[in-house]
Design a protein around this motif. Structure first.
Motif, short mmCIF file in Angstrom:
data_model
loop_
_atom_site.label_atom_id
_atom_site.label_comp_id
_atom_site.label_asym_id
_atom_site.label_seq_id
_atom_site.Cartn_x
_atom_site.Cartn_y
_atom_site.Cartn_z
N ALA A 329 0.83 -1.20 0.00
CA ALA A 329 0.00 0.00 0.00
C ALA A 329 0.86 1.26 0.00
CB ALA A 329 -0.94 -0.01 1.21
N ARG A 330 1.94 1.25 0.79
CA ARG A 330 2.83 2.42 0.86
C ARG A 330 3.60 2.64 -0.45
NH1 ARG A 330 7.04 3.49 4.05
NH2 ARG A 330 7.78 1.34 4.04
N SER A 331 3.68 1.59 -1.29
CA SER A 331 4.46 1.69 -2.51
C SER A 331 3.68 2.30 -3.67
CB SER A 331 4.96 0.30 -2.94
OG SER A 331 5.86 -0.24 -2.00
N ALA A 332 2.37 2.38 -3.57
CA ALA A 332 1.58 2.87 -4.70
C ALA A 332 1.91 4.33 -4.98
CB ALA A 332 0.09 2.72 -4.39
N PRO A 333 2.13 4.68 -6.24
CA PRO A 333 2.45 6.07 -6.57
C PRO A 333 1.36 7.02 -6.10
CG PRO A 333 2.85 4.63 -8.46
CD PRO A 333 2.16 3.79 -7.42
N GLY A 334 1.78 8.07 -5.42
CA GLY A 334 0.84 9.08 -4.96
C GLY A 334 0.32 8.87 -3.55
N VAL A 335 0.60 7.72 -2.95
CA VAL A 335 0.10 7.46 -1.59
C VAL A 335 0.97 8.20 -0.57
CG1 VAL A 335 -0.13 5.69 0.22
CG2 VAL A 335 -1.04 5.29 -2.08
N ASP A 358 12.32 -0.47 2.69
CA ASP A 358 12.04 0.45 1.61
C ASP A 358 10.82 -0.02 0.80
OD1 ASP A 358 14.17 2.05 2.26
OD2 ASP A 358 15.53 1.13 0.80
N PRO A 359 9.97 0.92 0.38
CA PRO A 359 8.86 0.55 -0.50
C PRO A 359 9.37 0.27 -1.91
CG PRO A 359 8.95 2.93 -0.24
CD PRO A 359 10.00 2.36 0.67
N LEU A 360 8.50 -0.30 -2.74
CA LEU A 360 8.85 -0.50 -4.14
C LEU A 360 8.98 0.84 -4.84
CD1 LEU A 360 6.33 -3.31 -5.15
CD2 LEU A 360 8.76 -3.59 -4.70
N GLY A 361 9.88 0.93 -5.78
CA GLY A 361 9.94 2.10 -6.63
C GLY A 361 8.78 2.08 -7.61
N ALA A 362 8.56 3.20 -8.30
CA ALA A 362 7.42 3.32 -9.21
C ALA A 362 7.47 2.26 -10.31
CB ALA A 362 7.38 4.72 -9.81
N SER A 363 8.63 2.03 -10.89
CA SER A 363 8.73 1.04 -11.97
C SER A 363 8.45 -0.35 -11.48
CB SER A 363 10.12 1.11 -12.61
OG SER A 363 10.35 2.36 -13.22
N ALA A 364 8.98 -0.68 -10.30
CA ALA A 364 8.76 -2.01 -9.74
C ALA A 364 7.29 -2.21 -9.37
CB ALA A 364 9.64 -2.22 -8.51
N PHE A 365 6.65 -1.14 -8.87
CA PHE A 365 5.24 -1.24 -8.55
C PHE A 365 4.41 -1.46 -9.82
CE2 PHE A 365 0.98 0.22 -7.47
CZ PHE A 365 0.80 -0.37 -6.23
N ASP A 366 4.70 -0.70 -10.86
CA ASP A 366 4.00 -0.87 -12.12
C ASP A 366 4.14 -2.29 -12.65
OD1 ASP A 366 3.22 1.75 -12.06
OD2 ASP A 366 4.71 2.45 -13.53
#
Length: 370
Positions: A329-335, A358-366
């Protein structure tokens, strides 16, 4: 109310204990990306005591975001939050306190006849009009929203709240048109603008369950762009200038309920009518809004080993399933911040420790959704 200096000082005190981007911009400063919610639990003195202790430990441990609502645990949650914040060794100015108004609250316990309680406590004294009610116990009419804010301040025992959410406005769609709900929101926002000018509220927003996640044609859908436009109109009406205090939205988001990221159902304000829609998270980011996630570990369902799909689980950092779910949840872009509620001190420590990863980066989350 939280101040820029105190929020940054809190971050500086705890920042080295956590992973990157644990503290994120919110309001005048920064807030922990793990927040403590207060929805769950029976309305009993035992739960009061356990919740108060958990909030106190959270504040001492690097969590400076506490979320509640006027109706949670029959009104007990706000009292406990206020006591914990006031009694904490952490300065009040370093804590973001958010609450909500919309559902009519009970008074400490569930009455034997809820309908009679609503009639005697709210309708007959004129706090709400019968026509303002949806589902028998929900209202967002401006008089009620202002009453709810005053009730929250009284129960919290605080001079101001940092964020006040209009709670689940989509509930009103059961009894009135979408346009009428937008009109009610604008009127409520005008009241909140005046209370912001008076120093009672730092910012405001809407906390939803379905409104921003469902398809555009769904009966519980609301347009975030239109809600923002109504806030802008409210700001202009109260003035001066075109400033407004609509700064945050709250919605459910977790690995099993990711619609706010995956469903393109929102239209950009002022955009081409033929342009492709975007997700609620993308629109919120474009609009500069803070996003707070509820149900971040599925009210405990995702804290069980094996509950997260194996391919997703393998990408997430954390020693336990609960930590990995929270870090999704913390990794989602914009959260900005992900809420998780508990009155168990062991679970509280586990949740706070999720922030050391560390949360996922944007690319990893995508990539999770490819």
């Amino acid at each position: 109310m939280a101040t820029r200096e105190a929020l940054w000082d809190y971050r500086d005190e705890f920042g080295d204990a956590f992973g990157r981007t644990y503290f994120r911009r919110f309001g005048p400063g920064v807030v922990s990306s793990v927040g403590i919610g207060t929805y769950l639990g029976e309305p009993t003195p035992a739960v009061d005591d356990a919740s108060r202790e958990a909030i106190a430990l959270a504040l001492r441990s690097g969590v400076n975001h506490v979320d509640t609502a006027v109706n949670y645990r029959c009104g007990r949650a706000e009292r406990v939050v206020g006591e914990a914040v006031r009694e904490s060794s952490i300065d009040r100015d370093a804590v973001v306190v958010a609450t909500k108004g919309g559902f009519l609250p009970f008074d400490g316990e569930r009455p034997e006849d809820p309908a009679a309680f609503v009639r005697e406590r709210f309708v007959e004294p004129g706090i709400v009009a019968p026509d303002d009610l949806a589902s028998g116990a929900h209202a967002i009419a401006p008089d009620y929203i202002e009453w709810s804010l005053d009730r929250s301040l009284d129960r919290l025992g605080l001079d101001a709240v940092d964020c006040f959410y209009v709670h689940n406005p989509e509930t009103q769609l059961a009894t009135r048109s979408r346009e009428a709900v937008y009109d009610q929101l604008e009127a409520a926002f005008e009241r909140l603008e005046r209370r912001r000018a008076a120093g009672d509220v730092g910012a405001y927003g809407v906390a939803t369950w379905d409104a921003f996640r469902v398809a555009e044609g769904d009966e519980r859908y609301l347009s975030l762009a239109e809600v923002l436009a109504r806030a802008q109109a409210a700001g202009e009406a109260v003035g001066p200038g075109d400033d407004h205090g609509f700064e945050a939205i709250q919605l459910p988001f977790n690995v099993a309920m990711a619609d706010a990221f995956t469903r393109a159902n929102q239209r950009l304000p002022g955009g081409d009518a033929d342009a492709d829609p975007v997700s609620a998270l993308e629109l919120a980011h474009e609009a500069g809004l803070s996003v707070v996630t509820s149900a971040s570990i599925g009210q405990g369902d995702l804290a069980v080993e094996g509950a997260i799909p194996a391919d997703v689980d393998a990408t997430l950092a954390g020693e336990t399933a609960a930590q990995r779910a929270l870090n999704f949840a913390r990794s989602a872009p914009g959260v900005t911040s992900s809420l998780v509620g508990t009155s168990d001190l062991g679970h509280l420590r586990e949740n706070v420790a999720a922030g050391t990863f560390d949360p996922l980066g944007a690319s990893a989350f995508d990539a999770v959704f490819e």
